[in-house]
Design a protein around this motif. Structure first.
Motif, PDB file in Angstrom:
ATOM      1  N   UNK A  46       0.828  -1.200   0.000  1.00 49.55           N
ATOM      2  CA  UNK A  46       0.000   0.000   0.000  1.00 49.55           C
ATOM      3  C   UNK A  46       0.866   1.256   0.000  1.00 49.55           C
ATOM      4  N   UNK A  47       1.857   1.312   0.866  1.00 44.55           N
ATOM      5  CA  UNK A  47       2.670   2.512   0.996  1.00 44.55           C
ATOM      6  C   UNK A  47       3.554   2.727  -0.231  1.00 44.55           C
ATOM      7  N   UNK A  48       4.038   1.659  -0.835  1.00 45.70           N
ATOM      8  CA  UNK A  48       4.844   1.810  -2.049  1.00 45.70           C
ATOM      9  C   UNK A  48       3.983   2.328  -3.195  1.00 45.70           C
ATOM     10  N   UNK A  49       2.761   1.818  -3.328  1.00 43.92           N
ATOM     11  CA  UNK A  49       1.836   2.358  -4.330  1.00 43.92           C
ATOM     12  C   UNK A  49       1.552   3.842  -4.066  1.00 43.92           C
ATOM     13  N   UNK A  50       1.384   4.182  -2.806  1.00 43.89           N
ATOM     14  CA  UNK A  50       1.085   5.573  -2.426  1.00 43.89           C
ATOM     15  C   UNK A  50       2.244   6.506  -2.761  1.00 43.89           C
ATOM     16  N   UNK A  51       3.469   5.975  -2.785  1.00 44.40           N
ATOM     17  CA  UNK A  51       4.638   6.794  -3.101  1.00 44.40           C
ATOM     18  C   UNK A  51       4.523   7.443  -4.473  1.00 44.40           C
ATOM     19  N   UNK A  52       3.811   6.808  -5.400  1.00 44.43           N
ATOM     20  CA  UNK A  52       3.618   7.412  -6.716  1.00 44.43           C
ATOM     21  C   UNK A  52       2.884   8.751  -6.624  1.00 44.43           C
ATOM     22  N   UNK A  53       2.101   8.925  -5.582  1.00 45.45           N
ATOM     23  CA  UNK A  53       1.349  10.163  -5.414  1.00 45.45           C
ATOM     24  C   UNK A  53       2.060  11.124  -4.456  1.00 45.45           C
ATOM     25  N   UNK A  54       2.550  10.611  -3.339  1.00 44.62           N
ATOM     26  CA  UNK A  54       3.031  11.496  -2.273  1.00 44.62           C
ATOM     27  C   UNK A  54       4.493  11.870  -2.399  1.00 44.62           C
ATOM     28  N   UNK A  55       5.262  11.162  -3.244  1.00 44.29           N
ATOM     29  CA  UNK A  55       6.687  11.427  -3.302  1.00 44.29           C
ATOM     30  C   UNK A  55       7.402  10.905  -2.058  1.00 44.29           C
ATOM     31  N   UNK A  56       8.672  11.245  -1.940  1.00 47.04           N
ATOM     32  CA  UNK A  56       9.508  10.683  -0.879  1.00 47.04           C
ATOM     33  C   UNK A  56      10.390  11.754  -0.262  1.00 47.04           C
ATOM     34  N   UNK A  57      10.468  11.744   1.068  1.00 47.24           N
ATOM     35  CA  UNK A  57      11.412  12.593   1.773  1.00 47.24           C
ATOM     36  C   UNK A  57      10.970  14.041   1.875  1.00 47.24           C
TER      37      UNK A  57
END
Length: 264
Positions: free
Chosen positions: A228-239
């Motif tokens: 779930x969180x890896x999929x969400x990274x496509x939207x929220x970005x990282x860091x």
């Protein structure tokens, strides 16, 4: 509602812009969206800057008319997502005296409820390997410096904090991170460090590709939360500084997972 919109942009002529051009561009886009750049401790907008083959010097970035560039905006809240959905860039985008022709637009649209249902509530068979690309400098704030390394715990902490801030379903706190840290390993990386201009200073980040791996013995629920969180990274970005153009993240969803989803 969650949205990530992508535009293809081509400069009308060779465009030589200051290294901090992204600060002016994101300000311009906030004005067109009708959104305030301040006031949010956790930004509800993720911005990529112009991603593509550009020539960089310590002072300037040169964009070439023979190369296409990609601009992405993501909304993590209902208000921001609707503003991005309704945004019309027109045929040209002008800022800092340069003009870019606006091409095709693509949109990825889903919702927090849909992501949670498909990736956790329905108890799917989770993916155990994640291939991620970091297309703009990515770093983490640690002890007053920027850490330019893809440490798994820091990756998931970044995504989890944003999920808990904006999603209607709370996933958990640092106890969950302890489980994720124990389960997930950095299997491969091909990264380099680089500097990102922020007003009168610079942040150090990393660019490149990584692979994260989950052992098969891992509790299925932990694996599903990781998915779930890896999929969400496509939207929220990282860091850090994702609103200003850092941390633009692309997770390549495996074909079998893509076939089971209509909106991702």
């Amino acid at each position: 509602m969650l949205i990530r919109s992508h535009w293809n942009l081509t400069p009308s002529d060779t465009a030589v812009l200051p290294r901090s051009y992204h600060l002016e561009l994101v300000k311009h886009l906030h004005e067109r969206l009708g959104l305030d750049m301040g006031g949010q401790q956790t930004p509800s907008l993720t911005f990529s800057g112009l991603v593509g083959s550009a020539t960089r010097t310590p002072e300037f970035v040169t964009f070439h008319p023979e190369h296409p560039y990609h601009l992405s905006l993501s909304g993590l809240s209902e208000t921001t997502s609707k503003a991005i959905f309704n945004l019309d860039l027109g045929e040209t985008l002008e800022f800092l005296g340069s003009q870019f022709q606006v091409g095709d637009r693509q949109q990825d649209i889903t919702s927090y409820d849909q992501l949670y249902t498909e990736l956790i509530a329905n108890e799917p068979e989770p993916d155990l390997q994640f291939n991620l690309s970091f297309l703009t400098p990515t770093g983490f704030s640690q002890k007053r410096i920027y850490l330019p390394l893809p440490v798994p715990r820091l990756l998931f902490q970044s995504w989890l904090d944003r999920w808990n801030e904006f999603a209607p379903v709370y996933l958990g706190s640092y106890d969950l991170l302890d489980y994720l840290e124990e389960a997930i390993a950095l299997k491969y990386h091909n990264i380099k460090s680089c500097r990102f201009a922020i007003y009168r200073s610079f942040a150090t980040g990393f660019l490149g590709d990584i692979t994260l791996q989950i052992p098969r013995r891992t509790d299925p629920l932990i694996s599903q939360v990781a998915n779930l969180l890896v999929h969400y990274a496509n939207f929220c970005g990282t860091g850090v500084k994702t609103r200003l153009g850092m941390g633009f993240t692309n997770y390549q969803i495996p074909e079998q997972s893509r076939d089971n989803s209509t909106n991702l």
